[in-house]
Write a protein that holds these residues in place. Structure first.
Motif, short mmCIF file in Angstrom:
data_model
loop_
_atom_site.label_atom_id
_atom_site.label_comp_id
_atom_site.label_asym_id
_atom_site.label_seq_id
_atom_site.Cartn_x
_atom_site.Cartn_y
_atom_site.Cartn_z
N ALA A 138 6.82 52.43 -52.59
CA ALA A 138 6.05 51.64 -51.70
C ALA A 138 6.97 50.47 -51.13
O ALA A 138 6.75 49.91 -49.96
CB ALA A 138 4.72 51.19 -51.94
N THR A 139 8.01 49.87 -51.88
CA THR A 139 8.30 48.56 -51.84
C THR A 139 9.78 48.65 -51.77
O THR A 139 10.50 47.46 -51.47
CB THR A 139 8.05 47.68 -52.71
OG1 THR A 139 8.22 47.87 -53.98
CG2 THR A 139 6.38 47.43 -52.47
N TRP A 140 10.55 49.45 -52.25
CA TRP A 140 12.04 49.57 -52.10
C TRP A 140 12.47 50.27 -51.04
O TRP A 140 12.53 51.63 -50.76
CB TRP A 140 12.79 50.35 -53.44
CG TRP A 140 12.21 49.60 -54.86
CD1 TRP A 140 11.56 48.24 -54.92
CD2 TRP A 140 12.64 49.81 -56.16
NE1 TRP A 140 11.38 47.96 -56.24
CE2 TRP A 140 12.04 49.01 -57.10
CE3 TRP A 140 13.20 51.00 -56.75
CZ2 TRP A 140 12.10 48.93 -58.39
CZ3 TRP A 140 13.37 50.94 -57.92
CH2 TRP A 140 13.11 50.16 -58.94
N ALA A 174 13.75 56.22 -53.79
CA ALA A 174 13.14 55.38 -54.68
C ALA A 174 12.88 56.01 -55.86
O ALA A 174 12.94 55.07 -57.15
CB ALA A 174 11.86 54.82 -54.19
N ASP A 175 12.64 57.26 -56.16
CA ASP A 175 12.79 57.91 -57.52
C ASP A 175 13.96 57.76 -58.34
O ASP A 175 13.88 57.64 -59.56
CB ASP A 175 12.21 59.16 -57.16
CG ASP A 175 10.54 59.42 -56.88
OD1 ASP A 175 9.83 58.19 -56.98
OD2 ASP A 175 10.09 60.24 -56.23
N VAL A 176 15.00 58.23 -57.59
CA VAL A 176 16.12 58.15 -58.35
C VAL A 176 16.65 56.76 -58.78
O VAL A 176 17.17 56.58 -59.66
CB VAL A 176 17.50 58.66 -57.29
CG1 VAL A 176 18.86 58.58 -58.05
CG2 VAL A 176 17.05 60.15 -56.99
N ALA A 177 16.20 55.78 -57.90
CA ALA A 177 16.64 54.38 -58.32
C ALA A 177 15.78 53.86 -59.20
O ALA A 177 16.24 53.21 -60.17
CB ALA A 177 16.58 53.33 -57.03
N ALA A 178 14.43 54.30 -59.25
CA ALA A 178 13.65 53.95 -60.39
C ALA A 178 14.15 54.44 -61.66
O ALA A 178 13.88 53.90 -62.89
CB ALA A 178 12.26 54.51 -60.00
#
Length: 280
Positions: free
Chosen positions: A180-182, A240-244
């Protein structure tokens, strides 16, 4: 669940400023970091004492510890910029690693209003430090990763954006999650910074638009048209999922890794690149 990561406290003092290419992205980074701090502060206003004392998503830290760390790292990084403007350097945290730990613990038990005040004070100090740097130069040397003030701003961007998503259930309930925020600018930055956690290059395919990048210890670059999972492990997922995943946080949907068309485990990640000199 991940352990808290730290800004490198090593007290190195480079004599010469690293040579860095001029950057035109600094104003946008300043704006997004400020937006992240505002979102975090607004979320804190909705918390009560029970929520502040609840577990964060970082092992051993409460929500209060996370907030204390954000305020403290903001002050520490502002100090890096303030000293650099005077041609001086010092360790990131006064008192080094022990001072960092003691400060975080001391601030963890603040009330909601005290946390809000500490975050606001750090934000005000950072704004003044960045304004000062606009006049004195972003390539002034600092001890943080033997880098420059521009690298200090990058660090603050990561710290506030990532830790704003570390409030556990208290934060998730208010929408403070990576998905939601990245934004794409931030996730691209994380792929470049956190490629050091990979032992070798991987092919990352962004689910939103199919953009393909090679990510690894040398950073991130566009993938060649003929790159395939016969050559490299391919990691596919939302940005965002890969970065997380690379940041050691829980993605909404775990990215999928394949090689030669067959599904494989996601690559093992090395520790957070704290203390590693800035890659030029």
């Amino acid at each position: 669940m991940t352990s808290p990561h730290a800004v490198d406290p090593a007290p190195t003092s480079p004599l010469d400023a690293p040579q860095a290419a001029p950057r035109d992205d600094l104003p946008a980074i300043r704006r997004d970091a400020a937006a992240a701090l505002r979102a975090l502060t607004e979320a804190v206003l909705g918390l009560d004492d029970e929520a502040l004392g609840s577990p964060s998503s970082l092992d051993g830290w409460t929500v209060g510890h996370v907030l204390s760390h954000v305020a403290m790292v903001g002050d520490a990084l502002a100090r890096q910029a303030e000293l650099a403007a005077q041609g001086e350097t010092a360790e990131v945290y006064e008192g080094g690693a022990a001072g960092r730990a003691a400060g975080i613990d001391a601030g963890a038990g603040r009330s909601r209003d005290e946390h809000v005040d500490a975050l606001a004070a750090a934000g005000t100090r950072l704004d003044a430090a960045w304004d000062l740097t606009d006049r004195t130069g972003w390539d002034a040397p600092v001890t943080y990763r033997d880098g420059t003030v521009a690298d200090v701003l990058d660090c603050w961007w990561r710290e506030v954006r990532i830790h704003a998503t570390d409030l556990g259930e208290a934060g998730s309930a208010q929408g403070l999650t990576p998905s939601a925020t990245w934004g794409l600018g931030f996730t691209d930055h994380l792929l470049d910074f956190l490629g050091l956690r990979l032992s070798g290059p991987v092919l990352v395919v962004r689910q939103e638009d199919g953009v393909r990048s090679v990510v690894g210890p040398e950073g991130v670059r566009p993938a060649a048209d003929d790159a395939s999972d016969d050559d490299l492990v391919t990691v596919t997922g939302a940005a965002a999922d890969v970065a997380a995943w690379l940041a050691g946080r829980d993605p909404v949907t775990t990215p999928v890794a394949r090689r030669g068309g067959a599904r494989v485990d996601l690559p093992t990640l090395a520790p957070w690149p704290s203390g590693v000199p800035v890659r030029r």
